[in-house]
Design an enzyme around this catalytic site. Structure first.
Site, PDB file in Angstrom:
ATOM      1  N   LEU A 122       0.814  -1.229   0.000  1.00  0.00           N
ATOM      2  CA  LEU A 122       0.000   0.000   0.000  1.00  0.00           C
ATOM      3  C   LEU A 122       0.841   1.271   0.000  1.00  0.00           C
ATOM      4  CD1 LEU A 122      -2.845  -1.085   2.496  1.00  0.00           C
ATOM      5  CD2 LEU A 122      -2.821  -1.288   0.002  1.00  0.00           C
ATOM      6  N   LEU A 166       7.280  -6.785  -0.426  1.00  0.00           N
ATOM      7  CA  LEU A 166       8.089  -7.794  -1.131  1.00  0.00           C
ATOM      8  C   LEU A 166       9.515  -7.846  -0.596  1.00  0.00           C
ATOM      9  CD1 LEU A 166       7.119  -7.487  -4.909  1.00  0.00           C
ATOM     10  CD2 LEU A 166       6.691  -9.412  -3.383  1.00  0.00           C
ATOM     11  N   ASN A 188       2.379  13.525 -12.605  1.00  0.00           N
ATOM     12  CA  ASN A 188       3.452  13.756 -13.578  1.00  0.00           C
ATOM     13  C   ASN A 188       2.999  13.421 -14.991  1.00  0.00           C
ATOM     14  OD1 ASN A 188       5.600  14.322 -11.651  1.00  0.00           O
ATOM     15  ND2 ASN A 188       5.366  12.162 -11.066  1.00  0.00           N
ATOM     16  N   TYR A 226      14.552   4.401 -12.922  1.00  0.00           N
ATOM     17  CA  TYR A 226      13.323   3.618 -13.091  1.00  0.00           C
ATOM     18  C   TYR A 226      13.435   2.741 -14.336  1.00  0.00           C
ATOM     19  CZ  TYR A 226       8.674   2.410 -14.723  1.00  0.00           C
ATOM     20  OH  TYR A 226       7.590   1.715 -15.215  1.00  0.00           O
ATOM     21  N   LYS A 264      13.694  -1.706 -15.102  1.00  0.00           N
ATOM     22  CA  LYS A 264      12.951  -2.562 -16.048  1.00  0.00           C
ATOM     23  C   LYS A 264      13.922  -3.309 -16.971  1.00  0.00           C
ATOM     24  CE  LYS A 264       8.843  -1.388 -14.574  1.00  0.00           C
ATOM     25  NZ  LYS A 264       8.167  -2.291 -13.639  1.00  0.00           N
ATOM     26  N   LEU A 321       0.509  12.770 -18.299  1.00  0.00           N
ATOM     27  CA  LEU A 321      -0.387  13.691 -19.014  1.00  0.00           C
ATOM     28  C   LEU A 321      -1.864  13.570 -18.596  1.00  0.00           C
ATOM     29  CD1 LEU A 321      -0.855  15.794 -21.261  1.00  0.00           C
ATOM     30  CD2 LEU A 321      -1.089  13.892 -22.869  1.00  0.00           C
ATOM     31  N   SER A 359       7.962  -2.131 -19.478  1.00  0.00           N
ATOM     32  CA  SER A 359       7.511  -0.832 -19.961  1.00  0.00           C
ATOM     33  C   SER A 359       8.146  -0.523 -21.301  1.00  0.00           C
ATOM     34  CB  SER A 359       7.940   0.227 -18.945  1.00  0.00           C
ATOM     35  OG  SER A 359       7.796   1.520 -19.485  1.00  0.00           O
ATOM     36  N   ARG A 384      10.289  18.695 -21.904  1.00  0.00           N
ATOM     37  CA  ARG A 384      10.703  18.055 -20.647  1.00  0.00           C
ATOM     38  C   ARG A 384      11.937  17.197 -20.920  1.00  0.00           C
ATOM     39  NH1 ARG A 384       6.333  14.161 -17.793  1.00  0.00           N
ATOM     40  NH2 ARG A 384       6.675  12.973 -19.712  1.00  0.00           N
TER      41      ARG A 384
HETATM   42  P1  NAD Z   1       0.853   1.608  -9.033  1.00  0.00           P
HETATM   43  O1  NAD Z   1       1.820   2.401  -8.245  1.00  0.00           O
HETATM   44  O2  NAD Z   1      -0.558   2.056  -9.071  1.00  0.00           O
HETATM   45  O3  NAD Z   1       0.865   0.081  -8.543  1.00  0.00           O
HETATM   46  C1  NAD Z   1       2.031  -0.519  -8.044  1.00  0.00           C
HETATM   47  C2  NAD Z   1       1.671  -1.157  -6.701  1.00  0.00           C
HETATM   48  O4  NAD Z   1       2.823  -1.796  -6.156  1.00  0.00           O
HETATM   49  C3  NAD Z   1       1.193  -0.137  -5.673  1.00  0.00           C
HETATM   50  O5  NAD Z   1      -0.070  -0.543  -5.180  1.00  0.00           O
HETATM   51  C4  NAD Z   1       2.255  -0.188  -4.562  1.00  0.00           C
HETATM   52  O6  NAD Z   1       1.707   0.014  -3.292  1.00  0.00           O
HETATM   53  C5  NAD Z   1       2.840  -1.585  -4.746  1.00  0.00           C
HETATM   54  N1  NAD Z   1       4.232  -1.769  -4.303  1.00  0.00           N
HETATM   55  C6  NAD Z   1       5.321  -1.050  -4.657  1.00  0.00           C
HETATM   56  N2  NAD Z   1       6.415  -1.545  -4.050  1.00  0.00           N
HETATM   57  C7  NAD Z   1       6.015  -2.622  -3.322  1.00  0.00           C
HETATM   58  C8  NAD Z   1       6.688  -3.555  -2.474  1.00  0.00           C
HETATM   59  N3  NAD Z   1       8.001  -3.475  -2.233  1.00  0.00           N
HETATM   60  N4  NAD Z   1       5.957  -4.538  -1.886  1.00  0.00           N
HETATM   61  C9  NAD Z   1       4.623  -4.626  -2.088  1.00  0.00           C
HETATM   62  N5  NAD Z   1       3.930  -3.760  -2.878  1.00  0.00           N
HETATM   63  C10 NAD Z   1       4.629  -2.772  -3.478  1.00  0.00           C
HETATM   64  O7  NAD Z   1       1.442   1.476 -10.516  1.00  0.00           O
HETATM   65  P2  NAD Z   1       0.776   0.935 -11.842  1.00  0.00           P
HETATM   66  O8  NAD Z   1       0.607   2.089 -12.753  1.00  0.00           O
HETATM   67  O9  NAD Z   1      -0.347   0.064 -11.542  1.00  0.00           O
HETATM   68  O10 NAD Z   1       1.994   0.086 -12.420  1.00  0.00           O
HETATM   69  C11 NAD Z   1       2.112  -1.291 -12.185  1.00  0.00           C
HETATM   70  C12 NAD Z   1       3.413  -1.793 -12.803  1.00  0.00           C
HETATM   71  O11 NAD Z   1       3.416  -1.483 -14.195  1.00  0.00           O
HETATM   72  C13 NAD Z   1       4.677  -1.160 -12.229  1.00  0.00           C
HETATM   73  O12 NAD Z   1       5.669  -2.144 -12.138  1.00  0.00           O
HETATM   74  C14 NAD Z   1       5.035  -0.109 -13.253  1.00  0.00           C
HETATM   75  O13 NAD Z   1       6.404   0.171 -13.261  1.00  0.00           O
HETATM   76  C15 NAD Z   1       4.589  -0.771 -14.537  1.00  0.00           C
HETATM   77  N6  NAD Z   1       4.293   0.186 -15.611  1.00  0.00           N
HETATM   78  C16 NAD Z   1       3.383   1.175 -15.385  1.00  0.00           C
HETATM   79  C17 NAD Z   1       3.115   2.109 -16.384  1.00  0.00           C
HETATM   80  C18 NAD Z   1       2.136   3.232 -16.157  1.00  0.00           C
HETATM   81  O14 NAD Z   1       2.149   4.200 -16.919  1.00  0.00           O
HETATM   82  N7  NAD Z   1       1.256   3.175 -15.178  1.00  0.00           N
HETATM   83  C19 NAD Z   1       3.765   2.027 -17.618  1.00  0.00           C
HETATM   84  C20 NAD Z   1       4.678   0.980 -17.818  1.00  0.00           C
HETATM   85  C21 NAD Z   1       4.932   0.069 -16.801  1.00  0.00           C
HETATM   86  C1  UD1 Z   2       6.465   8.668 -18.817  1.00  0.00           C
HETATM   87  C2  UD1 Z   2       7.880   8.285 -18.465  1.00  0.00           C
HETATM   88  C3  UD1 Z   2       8.098   6.819 -18.840  1.00  0.00           C
HETATM   89  C4  UD1 Z   2       7.110   5.941 -18.095  1.00  0.00           C
HETATM   90  C5  UD1 Z   2       5.696   6.420 -18.386  1.00  0.00           C
HETATM   91  C6  UD1 Z   2       4.761   5.668 -17.485  1.00  0.00           C
HETATM   92  C7  UD1 Z   2       9.245  10.316 -18.587  1.00  0.00           C
HETATM   93  C8  UD1 Z   2      10.289  11.030 -19.336  1.00  0.00           C
HETATM   94  N1  UD1 Z   2       8.816   9.157 -19.143  1.00  0.00           N
HETATM   95  O1  UD1 Z   2       6.245   8.437 -20.184  1.00  0.00           O
HETATM   96  O2  UD1 Z   2       9.398   6.409 -18.496  1.00  0.00           O
HETATM   97  O3  UD1 Z   2       7.236   4.588 -18.498  1.00  0.00           O
HETATM   98  O4  UD1 Z   2       5.575   7.821 -18.094  1.00  0.00           O
HETATM   99  O5  UD1 Z   2       3.474   6.083 -17.654  1.00  0.00           O
HETATM  100  O6  UD1 Z   2       8.815  10.733 -17.529  1.00  0.00           O
HETATM  101  N2  UD1 Z   2       3.104  15.933 -21.253  1.00  0.00           N
HETATM  102  C9  UD1 Z   2       2.824  17.291 -21.237  1.00  0.00           C
HETATM  103  N3  UD1 Z   2       2.490  17.881 -20.053  1.00  0.00           N
HETATM  104  C10 UD1 Z   2       2.413  17.183 -18.877  1.00  0.00           C
HETATM  105  C11 UD1 Z   2       2.693  15.793 -18.888  1.00  0.00           C
HETATM  106  C12 UD1 Z   2       3.042  15.204 -20.091  1.00  0.00           C
HETATM  107  O7  UD1 Z   2       2.882  17.936 -22.275  1.00  0.00           O
HETATM  108  O8  UD1 Z   2       2.114  17.779 -17.828  1.00  0.00           O
HETATM  109  C13 UD1 Z   2       3.432  15.263 -22.535  1.00  0.00           C
HETATM  110  C14 UD1 Z   2       4.802  14.616 -22.563  1.00  0.00           C
HETATM  111  O9  UD1 Z   2       5.770  15.501 -23.016  1.00  0.00           O
HETATM  112  C15 UD1 Z   2       4.552  13.433 -23.536  1.00  0.00           C
HETATM  113  C16 UD1 Z   2       3.097  13.071 -23.292  1.00  0.00           C
HETATM  114  O10 UD1 Z   2       2.505  14.218 -22.697  1.00  0.00           O
HETATM  115  O11 UD1 Z   2       4.683  13.868 -24.869  1.00  0.00           O
HETATM  116  C17 UD1 Z   2       2.912  11.876 -22.377  1.00  0.00           C
HETATM  117  O12 UD1 Z   2       3.622  12.094 -21.161  1.00  0.00           O
HETATM  118  P1  UD1 Z   2       3.508  11.097 -19.913  1.00  0.00           P
HETATM  119  O13 UD1 Z   2       2.092  10.814 -19.626  1.00  0.00           O
HETATM  120  O14 UD1 Z   2       4.341  11.650 -18.814  1.00  0.00           O
HETATM  121  O15 UD1 Z   2       4.132   9.727 -20.462  1.00  0.00           O
HETATM  122  P2  UD1 Z   2       5.576   9.454 -21.140  1.00  0.00           P
HETATM  123  O16 UD1 Z   2       6.395  10.668 -21.194  1.00  0.00           O
HETATM  124  O17 UD1 Z   2       5.326   8.740 -22.399  1.00  0.00           O
END
Ligand code: NAD
Ligand code: UD1
Length: 336
Positions: free
Chosen positions: A34, A60, A198, A149, A153, A200, A125, A292
């Site tokens: 959590l 974990l 962070n 980060y 991966k 979009l 990712s 950015r």
């Molecule tokens: P999230 O933060 O909503 O979910 C991750 C969960 O892992 C959280 O509930 C957190 O409490 C739990 N967690 C973290 N460290 C832990 C630990 N040591 N032990 C137990 N629980 C732990 O994130 P999400 O968006 O659901 O992403 C899930 C996975 O997908 C992540 O590995 C993330 O890197 C990957 N991923 C996400 C995105 C994205 O844009 N959301 C994109 C590419 C990859």
């Molecule tokens: C970002 C991460 C990427 C991660 C992914 C997970 C960076 C550099 N990359 O990807 O490693 O796997 O999130 O979801 O942080 N944008 C704006 N204004 C904002 C936010 C974003 O213009 O306030 C633009 C960005 O420049 C980009 C697009 O929106 O072109 C998407 O951004 P975002 O949602 O942060 O995803 P990624 O940058 O693709």
């Protein structure tokens, strides 16, 4: 294959995957500490599905706690979402990111080995494609990263590949997600970020709510049709369904297999803003600012391998993604 352990199952993508698993008749055990989610997600998953699931609040990094989950449940396969995921934070706290994401994965795979669990689906990712590959990204391209980060991966994928060479019983699928957005149709679960988002779409949602003044668009001088960055946004429900297909694949194949989960279609920042305005019926104010650091112009997936190996493809378009994001946002103004 019946009992699935979902690490990170109260998080954004994990909670949606639990819903799809339960609806397909799997038994689900969630392990989450959590640190970036709330236990209320479990109640909401139960409410959506009308089914029960087991929850362990555990870290974990605590291998005894992980062992307890395996000793108390007969786990058939693991889907591993748990990890820290904020790019900017990973630059400030690299050790925490390496320790949590790598250390957590080590404890999990050691315990899987002890209990003879061989099927594993990992959340990778599109970030592993780095800055130097050309779109569309294919799974055979070289991987790299630009921040801690992203390196977690890249490194975990390498480790998973190495262990499948050493242990021929192992079946591991690394799903490379593109940009997951949207929320469950019910509006009960969705992305619930702490503080100022962070990414979009969560940021745009806060502007639509009136909690943030205006979106900053990070550059409109990219070599793209409207000058803004292009990404492959994918509905989180489509992504969740992809995990069930990956589980079935892991049940029938051994070895290490990376697979992209994207739509194969790019959408610009300005197009996202327009789609969100349509979804919420409100104006999204924005300013154009500097690029950015670390951003690339264009990212989208080649989706052929997912179709071929998993028989999976994304179904929901950008309008549906924005509509579901807004439905969740407006129904959960105080979070989940
Ligand atoms: P999230 O933060 O909503 O979910 C991750 C969960 O892992 C959280 O509930 C957190 O409490 C739990 N967690 C973290 N460290 C832990 C630990 N040591 N032990 C137990 N629980 C732990 O994130 P999400 O968006 O659901 O992403 C899930 C996975 O997908 C992540 O590995 C993330 O890197 C990957 N991923 C996400 C995105 C994205 O844009 N959301 C994109 C590419 C990859
Ligand atoms: C970002 C991460 C990427 C991660 C992914 C997970 C960076 C550099 N990359 O990807 O490693 O796997 O999130 O979801 O942080 N944008 C704006 N204004 C904002 C936010 C974003 O213009 O306030 C633009 C960005 O420049 C980009 C697009 O929106 O072109 C998407 O951004 P975002 O949602 O942060 O995803 P990624 O940058 O693709």
């Amino acid at each position: 294959m019946i009992n699935i352990l979902v690490t990170g199952g109260t998080g954004f993508i994990g909670s949606h995957t639990c819903v799809e698993l339960l609806e397909k008749g799997y038994e689900v055990v969630v392990l989450d500490n959590l640190c970036n989610s709330k236990e209320s997600a479990i109640d909401r998953i139960k409410k959506i599905t009308g089914k029960n699931l087991k929850f362990y609040k555990a870290d974990l990094l605590d291998i005894e706690a992980v062992d307890k989950v395996f000793s108390e449940n007969k786990i058939d396969a693991v889907i591993h979402f748990a990890g820290l995921k904020a790019v900017g934070e990973s630059v400030e706290k690299p050790l925490e990111y390496y320790e949590n994401n790598l250390g957590g994965t080590f404890n999990l795979i050691k315990t899987m080995k002890k209990y003879n669990v061989n099927k594993f689906v990992f959340s990778s990712s599109a970030t592993v494609y780095g800055m130097d590959n050309n779109v569309p990204y294919t799974e055979d391209m070289p991987t790299s990263a630009t921040n801690p980060y992203g390196y977690t991966k890249v490194m975990i994928e390498q480790i998973l590949k190495d262990i499948t060479v050493a242990d021929k019983k192992l079946s591991i699928v690394a799903l490379r997600y593109f940009n997951p957005i949207g929320a469950h149709e019910s509006g009960l679960i969705g992305e619930d970020p702490h503080g100022i988002p962070n990414n979009l779409v969560p940021y745009v949602a806060q502007v639509a709510l009136g909690r943030l003044d205006a979106l900053r668009i990070f550059g409109n001088d990219y070599d793209t049709p409207d000058g803004t960055g292009i990404r492959d946004y994918i509905h989180v429900t489509d992504l969740a369904v992809g995990h069930l297909a990956a589980l079935e694949y892991a049940d029938k194949n051994v070895g290490f297999q990376p697979i992209n989960l994207g739509t194969g279609k790019g959408t610009s920042v300005l197009e996202v803003v327009k789609a969100y305005e349509k979804a919420c019926g409100r104006e999204i104010k924005f300013n154009i600012t500097e690029r950015r650091a670390g951003d690339i112009a264009v990212s989208y997936a080649e989706t052929t391998l997912a179709k071929k190996l998993l028989g999976w493809e994304a179904k929901r378009d950008i309008d549906k993604m924005c509509a579901d994001s807004w439905n969740f946002t407006i129904n959960n103004t105080e979070g989940m």
